[in-house]
Scaffold this motif. Structure first.
Motif, PDB file in Angstrom:
ATOM      1  N   GLU A   1       0.852  -1.178   0.000  1.00 12.66           N
ATOM      2  CA  GLU A   1       0.000   0.000   0.000  1.00 12.66           C
ATOM      3  C   GLU A   1       0.892   1.233   0.000  1.00 12.66           C
ATOM      4  O   GLU A   1       2.100   1.154   0.248  1.00 12.66           O
ATOM      5  CB  GLU A   1      -0.924   0.004   1.213  1.00 12.66           C
ATOM      6  CG  GLU A   1      -0.184  -0.033   2.537  1.00 12.66           C
ATOM      7  CD  GLU A   1      -1.134  -0.074   3.727  1.00 12.66           C
ATOM      8  OE1 GLU A   1      -2.332  -0.293   3.510  1.00 12.66           O
ATOM      9  OE2 GLU A   1      -0.668   0.128   4.855  1.00 12.66           O
ATOM     10  N   ALA A   2       0.284   2.392  -0.276  1.00 13.30           N
ATOM     11  CA  ALA A   2       1.065   3.617  -0.431  1.00 13.30           C
ATOM     12  C   ALA A   2       1.886   3.939   0.812  1.00 13.30           C
ATOM     13  O   ALA A   2       3.076   4.261   0.722  1.00 13.30           O
ATOM     14  CB  ALA A   2       0.135   4.781  -0.775  1.00 13.30           C
ATOM     15  N   ALA A   3       1.260   3.839   1.985  1.00 14.30           N
ATOM     16  CA  ALA A   3       1.949   4.229   3.223  1.00 14.30           C
ATOM     17  C   ALA A   3       3.178   3.360   3.475  1.00 14.30           C
ATOM     18  O   ALA A   3       4.247   3.872   3.830  1.00 14.30           O
ATOM     19  CB  ALA A   3       0.989   4.142   4.405  1.00 14.30           C
ATOM     20  N   SER A   4       3.053   2.045   3.293  1.00 12.27           N
ATOM     21  CA  SER A   4       4.183   1.157   3.565  1.00 12.27           C
ATOM     22  C   SER A   4       5.287   1.332   2.524  1.00 12.27           C
ATOM     23  O   SER A   4       6.475   1.247   2.848  1.00 12.27           O
ATOM     24  CB  SER A   4       3.720  -0.301   3.607  1.00 12.27           C
ATOM     25  OG  SER A   4       3.073  -0.671   2.401  1.00 12.27           O
ATOM     26  N   LEU A   5       4.921   1.606   1.271  1.00 10.05           N
ATOM     27  CA  LEU A   5       5.932   1.828   0.238  1.00 10.05           C
ATOM     28  C   LEU A   5       6.703   3.127   0.504  1.00 10.05           C
ATOM     29  O   LEU A   5       7.929   3.174   0.370  1.00 10.05           O
ATOM     30  CB  LEU A   5       5.279   1.894  -1.145  1.00 10.05           C
ATOM     31  CG  LEU A   5       4.945   0.551  -1.796  1.00 10.05           C
ATOM     32  CD1 LEU A   5       4.132   0.768  -3.067  1.00 10.05           C
ATOM     33  CD2 LEU A   5       6.227  -0.212  -2.127  1.00 10.05           C
ATOM     34  N   LEU A   6       5.981   4.180   0.881  1.00  6.68           N
ATOM     35  CA  LEU A   6       6.646   5.449   1.191  1.00  6.68           C
ATOM     36  C   LEU A   6       7.579   5.291   2.392  1.00  6.68           C
ATOM     37  O   LEU A   6       8.688   5.840   2.412  1.00  6.68           O
ATOM     38  CB  LEU A   6       5.610   6.538   1.472  1.00  6.68           C
ATOM     39  CG  LEU A   6       4.890   7.101   0.242  1.00  6.68           C
ATOM     40  CD1 LEU A   6       3.728   7.991   0.664  1.00  6.68           C
ATOM     41  CD2 LEU A   6       5.856   7.888  -0.628  1.00  6.68           C
ATOM     42  N   ARG A   7       7.128   4.535   3.392  1.00  5.44           N
ATOM     43  CA  ARG A   7       7.945   4.315   4.581  1.00  5.44           C
ATOM     44  C   ARG A   7       9.215   3.540   4.219  1.00  5.44           C
ATOM     45  O   ARG A   7      10.314   3.884   4.678  1.00  5.44           O
ATOM     46  CB  ARG A   7       7.129   3.561   5.628  1.00  5.44           C
ATOM     47  CG  ARG A   7       7.804   3.469   6.980  1.00  5.44           C
ATOM     48  CD  ARG A   7       6.799   3.153   8.071  1.00  5.44           C
ATOM     49  NE  ARG A   7       5.963   2.017   7.744  1.00  5.44           N
ATOM     50  CZ  ARG A   7       4.635   2.084   7.535  1.00  5.44           C
ATOM     51  NH1 ARG A   7       4.013   3.234   7.631  1.00  5.44           N
ATOM     52  NH2 ARG A   7       3.942   0.987   7.257  1.00  5.44           N
ATOM     53  N   ALA A   8       9.084   2.520   3.376  1.00 10.79           N
ATOM     54  CA  ALA A   8      10.246   1.737   2.966  1.00 10.79           C
ATOM     55  C   ALA A   8      11.219   2.588   2.159  1.00 10.79           C
ATOM     56  O   ALA A   8      12.441   2.511   2.342  1.00 10.79           O
ATOM     57  CB  ALA A   8       9.799   0.522   2.149  1.00 10.79           C
TER      58      ALA A   8
END
Length: 246
Positions: free
Chosen positions: A55-62
């Motif tokens: 999802e967007a949030a986890s990809l941005l965090r990574a």
């Protein structure tokens, strides 16, 4: 100073890395600014769907964590790979990435510890910074404050703490003091005295109601930036308290 690039038609991480390398090649080219040649440094963190997040949030965090890893390794780019990084590295990168956004995301708070005179009367309060991370939970000050000093984040965070403490001081009875910890980086930064004066004026409090607590390691000779700042603070009416902490 942070930007996100979304690549929609990339088969695997190798394609993303090729784009990252092309971006770095362009960003790091020398350019002329006001008649002088400058070179911009850039770091890129790469995250790939669905390996690094679905999802967007986890990809941005990574991607965020990978970028800070690239900075620490002095590399142009890095891909977030939680499987190959040890726990200490992952936690350290999570701390740094989280702390960089903690102020903007209202995760920081200030608590006030009473300062009691020997006769039991209230002398004032000491402002203490706290951080509660959505990912890591409450983070101990002895963990995140050294990190804030190492990364330079202590300067904007320290100014925010000072403003918060002075806003409360304005509501307290006259004669009650407020003690605020100041880091060596803040003390030696150009414009520190002006920033303190502006904060005091904005809060509408008296200079002598503010105490700035400074550790001994901040002082490097009376003639250095720190020594001059202490003299100027005293002349302004602010009480700089020198602390010995090992």
């Amino acid at each position: 100073d942070e930007f996100t690039v979304l690549l929609e038609d990339v088969a695997d991480a190798r394609g993303s890395i090729r784009v990252a390398e092309r971006l770095l090649a362009v960003l790091t080219m020398p350019m002329m600014l006001a008649g002088r040649e400058i070179v911009v440094r850039a770091r890129i963190g790469v995250a790939q769907y669905p390996d690094d997040g679905d999802e967007a949030a986890s990809l941005l965090r990574a991607a965020d964590h990978a970028m800070y890893f690239a900075k620490r390794q002095h590399r142009g780019w890095a891909r977030w790979d939680a499987a190959t990084m040890d726990g200490a590295d992952r936690t350290s990168l999570q701390l740094e990435a989280g702390l960089r956004h903690a102020l903007a995301r209202d995760q920081l708070s200030v608590v006030y510890q009473p300062i009691v005179r020997i006769d039991g009367g209230l002398a004032g309060f000491e402002a203490l910074l706290r951080w509660s991370s959505p990912e890591l939970g409450p983070v101990a000050p002895d963990v995140f404050i050294p990190l804030a000093e190492e990364t330079g984040l202590i300067v904007p965070i320290g100014q925010w703490v000072l403003d918060q403490a002075l806003a409360l001081l304005r509501q307290l009875p006259t004669g009650v003091c407020m003690a605020v910890n100041i880091s060596p980086q803040q003390l030696q930064r150009p414009g520190f005295l002006e920033a303190v004066s502006a904060s005091i004026a904005a809060a509408g409090v008296s200079h002598d109601e503010l105490e700035l607590e400074i550790t001994e390691r901040a002082i490097v000779g009376e003639e250095g930036p720190a020594g001059r700042a202490l003299s100027e603070l005293s002349a302004l009416g602010v009480s700089p308290q020198l602390l010995t902490r090992l």
